[in-house]
Design a protein around this motif. Structure first.
Motif: not given
Length: 391
Positions: A111-127
């Motif tokens: 997912x971090x690599x995809x962010x570097x390609x210009x994609x957007x990632x929302x990172x959820x924080x579990x309980x």
């Protein structure tokens, strides 16, 4: 020197002897050794038949059609193919991915690599229980969300996500749903159709099969497109080229067939082992259980020990083979990102160890492990207590 008691089944499992027996039959001249893509002679046909039989065995465990099974070199490649392959193929529809901060590194780093390609990632924080709720996911969804990736079972905590509810939210917004089910296969009842799963990654070596082989389940749907990451021959419906490793594939197929037959028995065995383990440690002070026992698979227990740090305890537990977290992150001296991600304090995270049991773990080994932990805790805590008393 006797071998340590192995309690690191979440990192890898020993291959079941019945699996090894099948694999050996697909390696040598007197067995089925040909390239399964060689369709001009009988040896090739037999190899192809073995591969397709294994494809069916894997499909049966997860409730899929054999044609939806794509062979990979492992779950890490399957995760990469699911995320990168899907996001690249569907960038015209949207560039938004939703995942969580405690996913396996194969998901996090991709997912971090995809962010570097210009994609957007929302990172959820579990309980604190390590689970993502459907409400959390719904709040993160957007019009341009095309993929949600949330694991079935966390590899450090054993916590189980409600895949059916989570996939329903993803589909409500027109997105696809992927799950890394590496720790769930053979331990939970999986049905990709009933659960609404579009993509699923599983591995051979976590289910008493060989290392170096995995699967990406890809729902048969003309609108579900995956861009290949490995090119050269167009194998696996154009999604993953490369000569198929027949012996490893057969091994994974046999392992999954055994897992289907023994899932209930293996589950009962793991429950009994965990109860024995926790009962044995109940007399020890300063132990915290991070795993949500009622919403977790029974074979993984993550514990923190007051007054010690995890690395020192690991060294002291010379008679046990255990880990402070994921084997893919064990080179780090930092506390587990999974424990930090669910809000465990830094000092407690450093004092945490994952214990994981399996098909071949015995009650005697559990009792031996309990004694080893008691001995190690006593030895590590006494100097600290003596120092405090001296002051």
């Amino acid at each position: 020197m006797s071998a340590p008691i192995y309690l690191d089944y979440a990192a890898t499992t020993p291959a079941d002897p019945r699996v090894v027996e099948q694999m050996v039959r697909h390696l040598t001249l007197d067995g089925v050794y040909a390239n399964p893509a060689s369709r001009s002679h009988m040896p090739g046909w037999l190899a192809e038949q073995a591969v397709e039989n294994a494809r069916r065995q894997v499909a049966d465990l997860i409730g899929a059609d054999p044609r939806e099974i794509v062979w990979t070199s492992g779950a890490t490649e399957a995760d990469n193919l699911a995320l990168t392959g899907f996001m690249r193929a569907n960038r015209a529809r949207g560039r938004h991915l939703v995942t969580s901060i405690i996913e396996h590194k194969a998901i996090v780093d991709t997912a971090i690599a995809l962010e570097a390609e210009g994609f957007e990632v929302t990172w959820l924080t579990p309980g604190p229980d390590g689970r993502v709720t459907p409400e959390q996911l719904r709040e993160a969804m957007r019009e341009d969300t095309v993929l949600v990736s949330l694991m079935a079972v966390n590899n450090e905590l054993g916590s189980v996500n409600d895949l059916t509810a989570l996939s329903a939210v993803a589909h409500e917004f027109g997105a696809r749903f992927h799950t890394d089910a590496v720790q769930a296969a053979g331990r939970l009842a999986l049905d990709v159709e009933a659960m609404g799963i579009d993509l699923m990654s599983v591995s051979g070596h976590k289910v008493y099969g060989p290392k170096g082989i995995g699967v990406l389940y890809v729902r048969r749907d003309p609108d579900l497109r995956i861009e290949a990451l490995i090119h050269g021959g167009g194998h696996e419906r154009g999604m993953r080229s490369g000569t198929l490793a027949t012996h490893q594939i057969v091994g994974m197929g046999e392992a999954f067939a055994l897992a289907l037959d023994q899932r209930e028995a293996d589950g009962e065995h793991a429950h009994a082992l965990r109860q024995r383990f926790l009962d044995g440690l109940s007399a020890c002070d300063g132990i915290h259980i991070h795993s949500p026992l009622e919403q977790a698979v029974p074979n993984i227990v993550n514990l923190a020990f007051d007054g010690v740090d995890g690395e020192s305890l690991l060294i002291a537990l010379r008679g046990l083979a255990v880990s402070t977290g994921s084997a893919c992150n064990s080179a780090s001296v930092e506390p587990s990102y999974v424990l930090k991600g669910i809000g465990v304090p830094h000092s407690q995270a450093l004092a945490s160890i994952r214990f994981s049991f399996g098909r071949f773990t015995t009650i005697e080994e559990i009792d031996g492990a309990v004694e080893e932990i008691r001995r190690a805790l006593s030895g590590l805590r006494q100097p600290a207590e003596a120092t405090m008393n001296h002051r």
